[in-house]
Design a protein around this motif. Structure first.
Motif, PDB file in Angstrom:
ATOM      1  N   VAL A  61       0.839  -1.203   0.000  1.00  0.00           N
ATOM      2  CA  VAL A  61       0.000   0.000   0.000  1.00  0.00           C
ATOM      3  C   VAL A  61       0.873   1.252   0.000  1.00  0.00           C
ATOM      4  N   ALA A  62       1.910   1.248   0.825  1.00  0.00           N
ATOM      5  CA  ALA A  62       2.823   2.397   0.877  1.00  0.00           C
ATOM      6  C   ALA A  62       3.500   2.609  -0.469  1.00  0.00           C
ATOM      7  N   ALA A  63       3.892   1.526  -1.124  1.00  0.00           N
ATOM      8  CA  ALA A  63       4.557   1.624  -2.417  1.00  0.00           C
ATOM      9  C   ALA A  63       3.615   2.172  -3.486  1.00  0.00           C
ATOM     10  N   VAL A  64       2.381   1.663  -3.516  1.00  0.00           N
ATOM     11  CA  VAL A  64       1.395   2.149  -4.475  1.00  0.00           C
ATOM     12  C   VAL A  64       1.108   3.626  -4.239  1.00  0.00           C
ATOM     13  N   ASP A  65       0.919   3.980  -2.980  1.00  0.00           N
ATOM     14  CA  ASP A  65       0.613   5.362  -2.622  1.00  0.00           C
ATOM     15  C   ASP A  65       1.749   6.291  -3.075  1.00  0.00           C
ATOM     16  N   HIS A  66       2.978   5.861  -2.862  1.00  0.00           N
ATOM     17  CA  HIS A  66       4.125   6.685  -3.248  1.00  0.00           C
ATOM     18  C   HIS A  66       4.237   6.792  -4.766  1.00  0.00           C
ATOM     19  N   ALA A  67       4.065   5.684  -5.467  1.00  0.00           N
ATOM     20  CA  ALA A  67       4.188   5.684  -6.928  1.00  0.00           C
ATOM     21  C   ALA A  67       3.146   6.590  -7.570  1.00  0.00           C
ATOM     22  N   VAL A  68       1.890   6.419  -7.173  1.00  0.00           N
ATOM     23  CA  VAL A  68       0.809   7.223  -7.764  1.00  0.00           C
ATOM     24  C   VAL A  68       0.945   8.685  -7.356  1.00  0.00           C
ATOM     25  N   GLY A  69       1.339   8.912  -6.113  1.00  0.00           N
ATOM     26  CA  GLY A  69       1.483  10.284  -5.633  1.00  0.00           C
ATOM     27  C   GLY A  69       2.615  11.042  -6.301  1.00  0.00           C
ATOM     28  N   ARG A 107      -5.671  -6.130  -7.147  1.00  0.00           N
ATOM     29  CA  ARG A 107      -5.987  -7.175  -6.181  1.00  0.00           C
ATOM     30  C   ARG A 107      -6.139  -6.703  -4.745  1.00  0.00           C
ATOM     31  N   HIS A 108      -5.625  -5.519  -4.430  1.00  0.00           N
ATOM     32  CA  HIS A 108      -5.618  -5.113  -3.036  1.00  0.00           C
ATOM     33  C   HIS A 108      -7.000  -4.679  -2.571  1.00  0.00           C
ATOM     34  N   SER A 109      -7.292  -4.929  -1.298  1.00  0.00           N
ATOM     35  CA  SER A 109      -8.637  -4.679  -0.766  1.00  0.00           C
ATOM     36  C   SER A 109      -8.856  -3.229  -0.362  1.00  0.00           C
ATOM     37  N   THR A 110      -7.790  -2.447  -0.236  1.00  0.00           N
ATOM     38  CA  THR A 110      -7.934  -1.041   0.111  1.00  0.00           C
ATOM     39  C   THR A 110      -7.365  -0.172  -1.002  1.00  0.00           C
ATOM     40  N   THR A 111      -7.843   1.063  -1.057  1.00  0.00           N
ATOM     41  CA  THR A 111      -7.376   2.000  -2.075  1.00  0.00           C
ATOM     42  C   THR A 111      -6.521   3.073  -1.424  1.00  0.00           C
ATOM     43  N   PRO A 112      -5.246   3.173  -1.777  1.00  0.00           N
ATOM     44  CA  PRO A 112      -4.384   4.207  -1.205  1.00  0.00           C
ATOM     45  C   PRO A 112      -4.920   5.608  -1.494  1.00  0.00           C
ATOM     46  N   MET A 113      -4.646   6.523  -0.567  1.00  0.00           N
ATOM     47  CA  MET A 113      -5.168   7.887  -0.674  1.00  0.00           C
ATOM     48  C   MET A 113      -4.740   8.575  -1.963  1.00  0.00           C
ATOM     49  N   VAL A 117      -7.242  10.667  -4.432  1.00  0.00           N
ATOM     50  CA  VAL A 117      -7.031  12.097  -4.712  1.00  0.00           C
ATOM     51  C   VAL A 117      -6.880  12.339  -6.213  1.00  0.00           C
ATOM     52  N   ALA A 118      -6.073  11.505  -6.877  1.00  0.00           N
ATOM     53  CA  ALA A 118      -5.863  11.678  -8.319  1.00  0.00           C
ATOM     54  C   ALA A 118      -7.157  11.455  -9.091  1.00  0.00           C
ATOM     55  N   ILE A 139     -16.493   7.472 -16.915  1.00  0.00           N
ATOM     56  CA  ILE A 139     -15.475   7.511 -17.958  1.00  0.00           C
ATOM     57  C   ILE A 139     -14.079   7.283 -17.372  1.00  0.00           C
ATOM     58  N   VAL A 140     -13.748   7.991 -16.305  1.00  0.00           N
ATOM     59  CA  VAL A 140     -12.418   7.848 -15.703  1.00  0.00           C
ATOM     60  C   VAL A 140     -12.229   6.434 -15.159  1.00  0.00           C
ATOM     61  N   ASP A 141     -13.259   5.896 -14.511  1.00  0.00           N
ATOM     62  CA  ASP A 141     -13.156   4.541 -13.973  1.00  0.00           C
ATOM     63  C   ASP A 141     -12.954   3.524 -15.095  1.00  0.00           C
ATOM     64  N   SER A 142     -13.665   3.692 -16.197  1.00  0.00           N
ATOM     65  CA  SER A 142     -13.535   2.761 -17.327  1.00  0.00           C
ATOM     66  C   SER A 142     -12.134   2.802 -17.914  1.00  0.00           C
ATOM     67  N   ILE A 143     -11.593   3.996 -18.117  1.00  0.00           N
ATOM     68  CA  ILE A 143     -10.258   4.128 -18.694  1.00  0.00           C
ATOM     69  C   ILE A 143      -9.196   3.581 -17.748  1.00  0.00           C
ATOM     70  N   MET A 144      -9.314   3.902 -16.473  1.00  0.00           N
ATOM     71  CA  MET A 144      -8.317   3.434 -15.508  1.00  0.00           C
ATOM     72  C   MET A 144      -8.400   1.920 -15.317  1.00  0.00           C
TER      73      MET A 144
END
Length: 222
Positions: A61-69, A107-113, A117-118, A139-144
């Motif tokens: 989760v920390a890694a995903v949060d950092h990458a996306v942020g 696959r992860h059960s939680t969504t990083p902040m 935000v993005a 639209i954004v959900d479909s593309i992502m």
């Protein structure tokens, strides 16, 4: 002469941070990363990681949060379609840069902040272009979703499979065998064989264009 009064020793400063752990996990690859590998890369004891993370899942989760942020998402353009295409390409580039990231998000059960935000920021920009909030989210959900699934799928295709080949090799054989066994499958099976062997980004771009065409058809007023 009086001896100097001993001063209280301060605690040792932390050698690593949660961000350090996240960056190490991303550098190793979220598809193969372990706590032991991160500790070794950072040059600390395994137990030191638990000052910053709870377990492997929390590390991911920390890694995903950092990458996306860390992504500089697309600058708004005059054209909503160009803006969305730029956003999608930023997401695709992120998944290509960090193997395993797409699968971790899927696959992860939680969504990083950082993702929340993005996502909200992109939706608000679409609303500024004239989309309704519901359409913007759709639209954004479909593309992502499509981008994440496509990236995770291509990672899977390139993994080791049977007989010293890859999963993609096995998939191609199954399509080819189906085409040989049943003639009316040949045209579509041949096309899928080319897709599996081809450039994953090209196929993803073609899917993106279909989604953008759908967005245009849904909101003709823009």
């Amino acid at each position: 002469m009086n001896e100097a009064t001993p001063t209280r020793r301060q605690g040792r400063p932390a050698r690593i941070s949660r961000q350090d752990v996240a960056e190490a996990a991303l550098a190793i690859g979220l598809d193969t990363v372990t706590l032991a590998a991160v500790a070794e890369r950072l040059g600390v004891d395994h137990s030191s990681l638990y000052r910053h993370i709870l377990n492997r899942d929390d590390m991911v989760v920390a890694a995903v949060d950092h990458a996306v942020g860390s992504v500089v998402w697309a600058v708004p353009e005059e054209d909503w379609r160009t803006y969305l295409a730029d956003v999608a390409h930023a997401a695709w580039d992120l998944y290509m840069r960090y193997p395993g990231l797409a699968e971790a998000i899927r696959r992860h059960s939680t969504t990083p902040m950082a993702i929340i935000v993005a996502f909200s920021r992109i939706c608000r920009q679409l609303e500024a272009f004239g989309f309704t909030a519901d359409d913007a989210v759709l639209i954004v959900d479909s593309i992502m979703d499509m981008t994440c699934d496509s990236a995770a799928g291509w990672l899977w295709v390139n993994q080791a499979g049977e007989e010293n080949g890859t999963v993609g090799d096995s998939m191609r054989r199954s399509w080819q065998e189906a085409a040989s066994a049943q003639h009316d499958l040949n045209r579509h099976a041949t096309a899928m064989t080319k897709i599996i062997s081809g450039d994953p980004e090209d196929w993803w771009r073609r899917k993106l264009e279909i989604l953008l065409d759908g967005a245009a058809a849904r909101t003709r007023r823009i």
